[in-house]
Design a protein around this motif. Structure first.
Motif, PDB file in Angstrom:
ATOM      1  N   ALA A  41       0.823  -1.212   0.000  1.00  0.00           N
ATOM      2  CA  ALA A  41       0.000   0.000   0.000  1.00  0.00           C
ATOM      3  C   ALA A  41       0.860   1.266   0.000  1.00  0.00           C
ATOM      4  O   ALA A  41       0.331   2.374  -0.080  1.00  0.00           O
ATOM      5  CB  ALA A  41      -0.942  -0.007   1.207  1.00  0.00           C
ATOM      6  N   ASP A 255      -2.838  -3.504  -4.716  1.00  0.00           N
ATOM      7  CA  ASP A 255      -3.855  -3.993  -3.788  1.00  0.00           C
ATOM      8  C   ASP A 255      -4.107  -5.469  -4.103  1.00  0.00           C
ATOM      9  O   ASP A 255      -4.737  -5.800  -5.122  1.00  0.00           O
ATOM     10  CB  ASP A 255      -5.153  -3.188  -3.936  1.00  0.00           C
ATOM     11  CG  ASP A 255      -6.178  -3.608  -2.885  1.00  0.00           C
ATOM     12  OD1 ASP A 255      -6.236  -4.808  -2.560  1.00  0.00           O
ATOM     13  OD2 ASP A 255      -6.923  -2.732  -2.401  1.00  0.00           O
ATOM     14  N   LEU A 321      -2.384   3.603  -0.523  1.00  0.00           N
ATOM     15  CA  LEU A 321      -3.683   2.944  -0.414  1.00  0.00           C
ATOM     16  C   LEU A 321      -4.088   2.959   1.057  1.00  0.00           C
ATOM     17  O   LEU A 321      -3.334   2.479   1.914  1.00  0.00           O
ATOM     18  CB  LEU A 321      -3.596   1.508  -0.928  1.00  0.00           C
ATOM     19  CG  LEU A 321      -2.901   1.343  -2.291  1.00  0.00           C
ATOM     20  CD1 LEU A 321      -2.983  -0.111  -2.747  1.00  0.00           C
ATOM     21  CD2 LEU A 321      -3.504   2.278  -3.339  1.00  0.00           C
ATOM     22  N   ASP A 323      -7.606   2.881   3.996  1.00  0.00           N
ATOM     23  CA  ASP A 323      -9.024   2.642   4.244  1.00  0.00           C
ATOM     24  C   ASP A 323      -9.482   3.713   5.216  1.00  0.00           C
ATOM     25  O   ASP A 323      -9.024   3.756   6.356  1.00  0.00           O
ATOM     26  CB  ASP A 323      -9.232   1.234   4.796  1.00  0.00           C
ATOM     27  CG  ASP A 323      -8.822   0.183   3.768  1.00  0.00           C
ATOM     28  OD1 ASP A 323      -8.830   0.502   2.557  1.00  0.00           O
ATOM     29  OD2 ASP A 323      -8.466  -0.932   4.171  1.00  0.00           O
ATOM     30  N   ARG A 331     -14.331   3.524   3.155  1.00  0.00           N
ATOM     31  CA  ARG A 331     -14.001   3.527   1.728  1.00  0.00           C
ATOM     32  C   ARG A 331     -12.571   3.045   1.525  1.00  0.00           C
ATOM     33  O   ARG A 331     -11.679   3.378   2.304  1.00  0.00           O
ATOM     34  CB  ARG A 331     -14.110   4.965   1.163  1.00  0.00           C
ATOM     35  CG  ARG A 331     -15.476   5.595   1.279  1.00  0.00           C
ATOM     36  CD  ARG A 331     -16.487   5.020   0.307  1.00  0.00           C
ATOM     37  NE  ARG A 331     -16.185   5.259  -1.101  1.00  0.00           N
ATOM     38  CZ  ARG A 331     -16.651   6.312  -1.812  1.00  0.00           C
ATOM     39  NH1 ARG A 331     -17.384   7.244  -1.234  1.00  0.00           N
ATOM     40  NH2 ARG A 331     -16.381   6.409  -3.094  1.00  0.00           N
ATOM     41  N   LYS A 332     -12.368   2.298   0.452  1.00  0.00           N
ATOM     42  CA  LYS A 332     -11.010   1.935   0.031  1.00  0.00           C
ATOM     43  C   LYS A 332     -10.549   3.042  -0.906  1.00  0.00           C
ATOM     44  O   LYS A 332     -11.082   3.165  -2.013  1.00  0.00           O
ATOM     45  CB  LYS A 332     -11.035   0.606  -0.730  1.00  0.00           C
ATOM     46  CG  LYS A 332     -11.274  -0.623   0.121  1.00  0.00           C
ATOM     47  CD  LYS A 332     -11.341  -1.831  -0.822  1.00  0.00           C
ATOM     48  CE  LYS A 332     -11.720  -3.108  -0.104  1.00  0.00           C
ATOM     49  NZ  LYS A 332     -10.656  -3.648   0.751  1.00  0.00           N
ATOM     50  N   ASP A 347     -11.496   6.676  -5.216  1.00  0.00           N
ATOM     51  CA  ASP A 347     -11.949   5.326  -4.865  1.00  0.00           C
ATOM     52  C   ASP A 347     -11.066   4.340  -5.621  1.00  0.00           C
ATOM     53  O   ASP A 347     -11.094   4.303  -6.857  1.00  0.00           O
ATOM     54  CB  ASP A 347     -13.426   5.182  -5.273  1.00  0.00           C
ATOM     55  CG  ASP A 347     -14.005   3.839  -4.866  1.00  0.00           C
ATOM     56  OD1 ASP A 347     -13.240   2.849  -4.828  1.00  0.00           O
ATOM     57  OD2 ASP A 347     -15.218   3.778  -4.602  1.00  0.00           O
ATOM     58  N   ARG A 348     -10.293   3.537  -4.884  1.00  0.00           N
ATOM     59  CA  ARG A 348      -9.320   2.698  -5.604  1.00  0.00           C
ATOM     60  C   ARG A 348      -9.945   1.426  -6.163  1.00  0.00           C
ATOM     61  O   ARG A 348      -9.268   0.648  -6.834  1.00  0.00           O
ATOM     62  CB  ARG A 348      -8.110   2.377  -4.730  1.00  0.00           C
ATOM     63  CG  ARG A 348      -8.322   1.355  -3.642  1.00  0.00           C
ATOM     64  CD  ARG A 348      -6.987   0.961  -3.016  1.00  0.00           C
ATOM     65  NE  ARG A 348      -7.132  -0.033  -1.972  1.00  0.00           N
ATOM     66  CZ  ARG A 348      -7.403   0.226  -0.711  1.00  0.00           C
ATOM     67  NH1 ARG A 348      -7.565   1.474  -0.310  1.00  0.00           N
ATOM     68  NH2 ARG A 348      -7.497  -0.758   0.169  1.00  0.00           N
ATOM     69  N   THR A 349     -11.221   1.194  -5.871  1.00  0.00           N
ATOM     70  CA  THR A 349     -11.863   0.029  -6.477  1.00  0.00           C
ATOM     71  C   THR A 349     -12.242   0.314  -7.925  1.00  0.00           C
ATOM     72  O   THR A 349     -12.238  -0.578  -8.762  1.00  0.00           O
ATOM     73  CB  THR A 349     -13.121  -0.413  -5.700  1.00  0.00           C
ATOM     74  OG1 THR A 349     -14.138   0.593  -5.843  1.00  0.00           O
ATOM     75  CG2 THR A 349     -12.818  -0.614  -4.221  1.00  0.00           C
TER      76      THR A 349
END
Ligand code: PQQ
Ligand code: CA
Length: 680
Positions: A41, A255, A321, A323, A331-332, A347-349
């Motif tokens: 991360a 990730d 990265l 949370d 939120r990720k 938003d890393r998703t």
């Protein structure tokens, strides 16, 4: 029978264990520092707390180690079970036994010193990667090299730029994801097409490559992401001939749960948007965070932070990265503070924009709209008149790593203000070396003039502790100079940072109170690391003033060599003697023809200025200022410029580029400028 610590057998056993599982397991308690940003991360948050806010005042030197280098040192040391791997300038690797402070081995990839000019920003290297008994270094000249961790002997070597045209380099640290070595190349000041590649860690076989910007649209695109990107470029100026840029020369994050590799991409090549893409367009994927599938190198999503870059606004700065809770929801996210001066939470998703706020003064945009597009100020893109770019190409934050502490919820970043005055060069042609064009004789292609007018504000630096959820500064520390070191934060409520003015400082992570400092001889640009050896916590930092700002400027009166300092509670070792910076008086007495000063100015801009600075005005960095040399040097300038003795230290050979008459004009400019600024 356990082998003695530091012996080849011990190193072999200790390093054989390092793989993806090791890096992930280490993240729980962080006893070792096995990867550039500590963990996948890239948090640079150590969970160690033996050294903490109440006892940091008792830190002392345990040992120092001479890296025998005179140029910039940007590496974060990696440490596993008391074995340290760190790089110096020219990509030289040092393996050090932390228990004794002694050298285990060194490896010099023998980069051709006379080719230093093929990279924009000093002959630096940010460190190595480790995997299953091997050490990986990416050399300045573009070679990726795997070494035996116990002996330093080469296991395999690949040329990452084979078959590509243009002036590519590597300065970044490789990362290892799923047994592949990930590395990106630099060169967007020269005219190249950026790419990131993955190599099998064991064999060196190339597994995939992703280009950041499209190639010649008359040829098939490599993949769908390139076809899509090409729609955002105007082909009329043939951007593929000057490469387009986007070089991902520093930051990555990974990730494992999402199986995404994040890549920070670079600036446009050339810098001028109008020269690159005359009808405009976002010019994907410049100035972006891009998520790739690490198995295939396929594009997954992107978020572009600087659409249609026009100012060398790279997004290659460290990505973290984290949370966090945004509006009460977990939120990720990915935290990012690129050159353009805004702090981004995305938003890393899926790459969706969450928020952005400027962390220092900016004059190119007032903010970002809810879709994540900048609200630009027209003057910043105009280009027809000299304009102070704030931030300028040095960035509001450059490569100096940021850290994030989940206990305080704060990110710690070395912010800065370094204005540069820019104006479009309307007559720019690719690779045309013309006097007056910044470093055109060395292959630069910016299509911009620099400092046609002097910038109106003065540079400074600031350590910023930023709350990414509230998008505001929690606390900050002002520095007289920009270009301060990267940061480390710990569970002991500490932030460590080296400074341009030659100190390593520990602050209270909660409020910025200074708790401890040590002199470091010369300015620090790299980030410190912390780790345990035999149960004891150490803090190490690699010191060596340099990088692009450090070539021609400095904030100390002390000079190299590159040195690793290692501190621990109760350490009592003696600091090495610091060397006084060598600078002669303002040059005097060189005979010159005043009529040649103007021509000399233009030649100086095209050949000398970014490395040597403005004579007499700047005072020299890790490269001397020519206004502060003994007259004999300037009188004999031809002997230094044409295949001179400094070639072995990185000076280019100007044979065929500068005639004797040109050199006479440059002498006139140097002595003329010194005379003009001499106090009467
Ligand atoms: O566009 C590029 O490819 C590229 C590469 C590099 C590099 O590899 O060091 C830098 C930059 N750009 C850059 O813009 C920049 O400000 C910079 C600073 C430094 C440094 O190490 O001090 N490198 C670089
Ligand atoms: Ca650049």
């Amino acid at each position: 029978q356990t082998p003695p610590k530091g012996s080849p057998a011990h190193v072999q056993t200790a390093l054989q264990k390092v793989d993806g599982n090791f890096i992930r397991a280490n993240a729980a308690k962080t006893p070792d520092w096995p990867s550039y940003g500590l963990d996948y991360a890239e948090t640079r948050f150590s969970k160690l707390d033996q050294v903490n806010a109440s006892n940091a005042k008792d830190l002392g030197l345990v040992w120092s180690y001479n890296l025998e280098s005179t140029r910039g040192v940007e590496a974060t040391p990696l440490v596993v079970d008391g074995v340290m791997y760190v790089t110096a300038s020219w990509s030289v690797v040092h393996a050090i036994d932390v228990r004794t402070g002694q050298k285990l081995w060194t490896f010099d990839p023998q980069v051709d010193r006379s080719k230093g000019f093929r990279g924009c920003c000093d002959v630096v290297n940010r460190g190595v990667a480790l995997y299953q008994g091997k050490v990986y270094v990416a050399a300045y000249d573009g070679r990726l090299i795997a070494l035996d961790a116990a002996t330093g002997k080469t296991v395999w070597e690949k040329n990452t730029i084979e078959g590509q045209k243009g002036s590519y380099t590597i300065t970044g640290a490789p990362r290892i994801v799923k047994g592949r070595v990930i590395i990106g190349n630099g060169g967007a000041e020269y005219g190249v097409r950026g790419f990131v590649s993955a190599y099998d860690a064991n064999t060196g076989e190339r597994k995939w490559r992703w280009f950041v910007v499209p190639g010649d649209p008359s040829q098939p695109f490599e993949d769908a992401s390139m076809a899509r990107a090409a729609k955002t470029w105007d082909p009329s100026a043939k951007y593929w001939e000057s490469g387009g840029g986007g070089t991902p020369w520093d930051s990555f994050a990974y990730d494992p749960e999402l199986n995404l590799l994040y890549v920070g991409t670079g600036n446009g090549s050339p810098w001028s948007h109008k020269a690159r893409s005359p009808k405009g367009g976002d010019n994907l994927y410049l100035g972006s965070v891009v998520a790739l599938n690490p198995d295939t190198g396929k594009y997954v999503w992107h978020y572009q932070e600087t659409p249609g870059d026009n100012w060398d606004y790279t997004s290659t700065q460290s990505m973290i990265l984290a949370d966090v809770k945004v509006d009460g929801k977990a939120r990720k996210v990915l935290l990012h503070a690129p050159k353009n001066g805004f702090f981004f939470v995305i938003d890393r998703t899926n790459g969706k924009f969450i928020s952005a706020k400027n962390f220092t003064e900016v004059n190119w945009a007032t903010g970002y709209d809810k879709n994540g597009r900048p609200i630009e100020l027209a003057a910043a893109r105009d280009g027809s008149k000299p304009y102070d770019a704030i931030p300028g190409p040095f960035g509001a934050h450059n490569w100096h790593p940021m850290s994030f502490n989940p206990q305080t919820g704060l990110a710690y970043l070395p912010a800065q203000h370094v204005p540069l005055n820019l104006m479009d060069d309307k007559d720019w042609k690719f690779n045309e070396d013309k006097p007056g064009r910044p470093h055109a004789a060395l292959g630069w292609n910016t299509a911009k003039f620099a400092n046609a007018e002097a910038p109106k504000s003065k540079p400074f630096g600031r350590l910023v502790a930023w709350d990414p959820v509230a998008q505001k500064e929690a606390w900050g520390v002002d520095y007289a100079s920009p270009w301060n070191g990267g940061t480390l934060t710990t569970a002991g409520n500490l932030v460590f940072q080296g400074t341009a003015d030659g100190r390593l400082v520990a602050y209270d992570a909660r409020n910025g109170t200074k708790l401890w400092e040590s002199p470091t001889g010369t300015g620090v640009v790299a980030a410190p690391a912390t780790y345990l050896v035999d149960g004891k916590q150490y803090v190490s930092v690699a010191v060596g003033w340099g990088g692009v700002y450090g070539l021609a400027q400095r904030a100390t009166e002390k000079q190299g060599p590159g040195t690793v300092y290692t501190f621990a509670l109760g350490g009592t070792a003696k600091m090495p003697e610091f060397v006084q910076y060598r600078m002669d008086k303002l040059v005097q007495g060189v005979k010159y023809d005043p009529a040649k000063v103007q021509a000399g100015t233009m030649l100086y801009v095209a050949n000398c200025v970014f490395c040597h600075g403005v004579p007499g005005v700047d005072r020299g960095g890790n490269i001397p200022n020519l206004g502060y040399m003994d007259a004999a040097y300037i009188e004999n300038l031809d002997k230094f410029v044409l295949a001179g003795p400094a070639m072995s230290r990185g000076m280019p050979d100007f044979t065929g580029k500068l005639s004797n008459e040109d050199i006479d004009s440059i002498k006139a400019f140097i002595q003329g400028t010194a005379d003009a600024i001499r106090p009467k």
